[in-house]
Design a protein around this motif. Structure first.
Motif, short mmCIF file in Angstrom:
data_model
loop_
_atom_site.label_atom_id
_atom_site.label_comp_id
_atom_site.label_asym_id
_atom_site.label_seq_id
_atom_site.Cartn_x
_atom_site.Cartn_y
_atom_site.Cartn_z
N ALA A 23 9.12 -12.38 10.33
CA ALA A 23 8.24 -13.19 9.49
C ALA A 23 8.97 -13.70 8.26
O ALA A 23 8.79 -14.85 7.85
N ILE A 24 9.81 -12.86 7.66
CA ILE A 24 10.59 -13.28 6.49
C ILE A 24 11.55 -14.40 6.87
O ILE A 24 11.69 -15.39 6.14
N ALA A 25 12.20 -14.28 8.02
CA ALA A 25 13.10 -15.34 8.48
C ALA A 25 12.35 -16.64 8.69
O ALA A 25 12.84 -17.72 8.33
N ALA A 26 11.15 -16.57 9.26
CA ALA A 26 10.34 -17.77 9.46
C ALA A 26 9.96 -18.39 8.11
O ALA A 26 10.01 -19.61 7.94
N ALA A 27 9.60 -17.55 7.14
CA ALA A 27 9.25 -18.05 5.81
C ALA A 27 10.45 -18.72 5.15
O ALA A 27 10.33 -19.81 4.58
N ARG A 28 11.62 -18.10 5.26
CA ARG A 28 12.83 -18.68 4.66
C ARG A 28 13.23 -19.98 5.34
O ARG A 28 13.83 -20.85 4.71
N ALA A 29 12.92 -20.10 6.65
CA ALA A 29 13.26 -21.32 7.39
C ALA A 29 12.26 -22.43 7.13
O ALA A 29 12.44 -23.55 7.60
N GLU A 50 6.09 -9.00 0.74
CA GLU A 50 7.50 -9.30 1.04
C GLU A 50 7.64 -10.68 1.67
O GLU A 50 8.54 -11.44 1.32
N ILE A 51 6.78 -10.97 2.61
CA ILE A 51 6.85 -12.25 3.32
C ILE A 51 6.54 -13.41 2.38
O ILE A 51 7.21 -14.44 2.40
N ARG A 52 5.54 -13.24 1.52
CA ARG A 52 5.19 -14.29 0.56
C ARG A 52 6.34 -14.56 -0.41
O ARG A 52 6.56 -15.71 -0.78
N ARG A 53 7.05 -13.52 -0.82
CA ARG A 53 8.18 -13.71 -1.73
C ARG A 53 9.34 -14.44 -1.06
O ARG A 53 10.17 -15.03 -1.74
N ALA A 54 9.42 -14.41 0.26
CA ALA A 54 10.56 -14.96 0.98
C ALA A 54 10.54 -16.48 1.11
O ALA A 54 11.57 -17.08 1.36
N GLY A 55 9.40 -17.11 0.96
CA GLY A 55 9.33 -18.56 1.13
C GLY A 55 8.01 -19.10 0.67
O GLY A 55 7.20 -18.40 0.06
N SER A 56 7.77 -20.35 0.98
CA SER A 56 6.55 -21.01 0.50
C SER A 56 5.47 -21.10 1.58
O SER A 56 4.51 -21.85 1.42
#
Length: 92
Positions: A23-29, A50-56
């Protein structure tokens, strides 16, 4: 790789686990929406943070206890409604 404008579902993500990293990788992508299917818990809340902090990405929690069929059925209905409203589901 960019995954802008896609919706991703991740089940059973716990902080530090492989599902959370997915999920973090998807958020960062650049995924537009991430649906996290988990039982409600403090660990699920930490994973969401954690996931929310990783991307928008727009990150949402869907209650789902994989050991209870009625919970899985309700989660499937919630995901189907979300997908219909937002134009589909792209990755599970």
């Amino acid at each position: 790789m960019s995954c802008r404008a896609i919706t991703v579902i991740v089940a059973s993500a716990s902080p530090g686990g492989s599902e959370a990293w997915t999920a973090i990788a998807a958020a960062r992508a650049g995924a537009a929406r991430i649906l996290l299917l988990n039982r409600p818990s403090e660990r699920a809340e930490r994973a969401l943070a954690e996931i929310r902090r990783a991307g928008s990405a727009d990150v949402a929690h869907v209650d789902c206890d994989l050991q209870r069929f009625e919970s899985v059925r309700a989660a499937a209905a919630a995901v189907a409604a979300d997908s219909a409203e937002r134009g589909g589901l792209d990755a599970l």
